[in-house]
Design a protein around this motif. Structure first.
Motif, PDB file in Angstrom:
ATOM      1  N   PRO A 150      30.633  37.761  46.922  1.00 54.12           N
ATOM      2  CA  PRO A 150      30.888  39.143  46.688  1.00 54.12           C
ATOM      3  C   PRO A 150      32.537  39.905  46.508  1.00 54.12           C
ATOM      4  O   PRO A 150      32.177  41.231  45.619  1.00 54.12           O
ATOM      5  N   GLY A 151      32.830  39.995  47.962  1.00 55.43           N
ATOM      6  CA  GLY A 151      34.030  40.873  47.485  1.00 55.43           C
ATOM      7  C   GLY A 151      35.309  39.796  46.954  1.00 55.43           C
ATOM      8  O   GLY A 151      36.555  40.220  46.714  1.00 55.43           O
ATOM      9  N   PHE A 152      35.249  39.420  46.162  1.00 54.28           N
ATOM     10  CA  PHE A 152      36.050  38.480  45.913  1.00 54.28           C
ATOM     11  C   PHE A 152      36.847  39.490  44.495  1.00 54.28           C
ATOM     12  O   PHE A 152      36.136  39.853  43.859  1.00 54.28           O
ATOM     13  N   ARG A 153      37.412  39.365  44.233  1.00 57.08           N
ATOM     14  CA  ARG A 153      38.937  40.179  43.243  1.00 57.08           C
ATOM     15  C   ARG A 153      39.902  39.613  42.753  1.00 57.08           C
ATOM     16  O   ARG A 153      40.494  38.617  43.052  1.00 57.08           O
ATOM     17  N   THR A 154      39.193  39.253  40.901  1.00 54.94           N
ATOM     18  CA  THR A 154      40.313  38.522  40.248  1.00 54.94           C
ATOM     19  C   THR A 154      42.053  39.389  39.812  1.00 54.94           C
ATOM     20  O   THR A 154      41.819  40.927  40.002  1.00 54.94           O
ATOM     21  N   ARG A 155      42.368  38.696  39.545  1.00 54.11           N
ATOM     22  CA  ARG A 155      44.068  39.621  39.188  1.00 54.11           C
ATOM     23  C   ARG A 155      44.253  39.165  38.063  1.00 54.11           C
ATOM     24  O   ARG A 155      44.678  37.713  37.794  1.00 54.11           O
ATOM     25  N   GLY A 156      44.958  39.913  37.313  1.00 53.74           N
ATOM     26  CA  GLY A 156      45.387  40.008  35.935  1.00 53.74           C
ATOM     27  C   GLY A 156      44.764  39.275  34.965  1.00 53.74           C
ATOM     28  O   GLY A 156      44.727  38.519  33.979  1.00 53.74           O
ATOM     29  N   VAL A 157      43.191  39.501  35.259  1.00 55.83           N
ATOM     30  CA  VAL A 157      42.514  39.320  33.968  1.00 55.83           C
ATOM     31  C   VAL A 157      41.270  40.233  33.931  1.00 55.83           C
ATOM     32  O   VAL A 157      41.089  41.223  34.087  1.00 55.83           O
ATOM     33  N   CYS A 158      40.565  40.462  32.720  1.00 55.52           N
ATOM     34  CA  CYS A 158      39.428  40.840  32.680  1.00 55.52           C
ATOM     35  C   CYS A 158      38.090  40.578  33.511  1.00 55.52           C
ATOM     36  O   CYS A 158      38.277  39.222  33.341  1.00 55.52           O
ATOM     37  N   ASP A 159      37.251  41.235  33.578  1.00 56.50           N
ATOM     38  CA  ASP A 159      36.146  39.568  34.507  1.00 56.50           C
ATOM     39  C   ASP A 159      34.646  41.089  33.925  1.00 56.50           C
ATOM     40  O   ASP A 159      35.389  41.937  33.807  1.00 56.50           O
TER      41      ASP A 159
END
Length: 295
Positions: A150-159
């Motif tokens: 749940p706490g995972f954060r994507t960087r540099g992409v739309c999600d």
């Protein structure tokens, strides 16, 4: 320098062989070798080191490769944009997915996409969530389906979040836990586990809940795919923790709810840069509104 020469160089770099590259490009090896030699002469540098045992890129070749790949992608994008202007979606759609995706019926979605856009070449790669997100950032994939905490954060992409659910314990039909209505982590701690490779998001989801509960477990079998995992569990060699929505489809295995078990979020990520017409059409099919196509 022309695009075909660039394709030959990429093929040699990817296969580490002039013979396999020629087979991949459907040309005789002498013709491919001649074109690569012509390009090297024009550039004034050797792109490959050739020995009797192997072929590998030189420093100049490593510098040439990213620009060549970008040039070929730009040419393909240009053709796709012209086709889109006439109302036809063409080009390439490169997707990535975790092996346990359950939020969408991916084969059914791809089947519908192919029916709508038969001129698009579709490729699908499997892998770990972290690497797939990185490949989307690098432009190697148009979009990818991830399974993360749940706490995972994507960087540099739309999600976009697609689904949110708990893991279950997956056990053989004859396992002592098979008839339990529910178990907890303490009950599972003494079991032998089959799991994904250490360092992956799929493995971390389980490791962190056990650590937070002050428990340790034994992972005796590390696998890269769910098919082997299910076979090992089926033969009574260990148990597994898998997302409930996916695990229910595994034949011959029992799923036991884990009241304090891991939580998994499925996310779709896609490129922040201008999407190709093929990628935009795929997001539209999923009901996702992305950025406008490039150009």
């Amino acid at each position: 320098m022309d695009l075909q020469q660039m394709r030959y160089v990429l093929a040699v770099a990817e296969t580490a062989s002039f013979t396999r590259a020629a087979e991949h490009c459907h040309v005789v090896q002498s013709a491919l070798s001649h074109q690569v030699a012509r390009l090297e002469k024009e550039l004034g540098a050797r792109l490959f080191e050739r020995t009797s045992r192997r072929v590998r890129l030189t420093t100049a070749g490593e510098a040439f490769l990213p620009a060549a790949r970008q040039a070929l992608e730009a040419a393909e994008r240009a053709r796709a944009e012209v086709a889109a202007a006439t109302g036809e979606v063409r080009g390439r759609l490169a997707l990535g997915t975790i092996p346990t995706v359950a939020a969408v019926d991916l084969p059914a979605v791809l089947g519908e996409y192919r029916a709508r856009h038969p001129q698009v070449r579709i490729t699908l790669r499997g892998g770990a969530s972290e690497r797939l997100a990185e490949q989307v950032r690098e432009g190697l994939l148009d979009a990818a389906f991830l399974g993360v905490q749940p706490g995972f954060r994507t960087r540099g992409v739309c999600d976009r979040e697609l689904a949110h659910g708990r893991h279950v314990a997956v056990v053989a039909a004859g396992h002592p836990l098979a008839e339990k209505g529910e178990v907890d982590l303490r009950c599972l701690a003494g079991e032998v586990f089959v799991d994904f490779a250490e360092g992956t998001a799929a493995r971390a989801q389980s490791e962190e809940v056990f650590a937070a509960a002050g428990l340790r477990r034994e992972v005796a079998f590390e696998v890269s795919g769910v098919e082997l995992m299910a076979r090992l569990v089926r033969h009574g060699l260990g148990i597994a923790l898998l997302p409930a929505a996916f695990a229910v489809g595994l034949a011959g295995l029992r799923c036991v709810p884990v009241k304090d078990g891991p939580v998994r979020v499925e996310r779709l990520v896609w490129s922040r840069s201008g999407l190709s017409p093929a990628a935009s059409a795929f997001l539209e099919l999923l009901g996702v509104e992305g950025p406008p196509p490039a150009g």
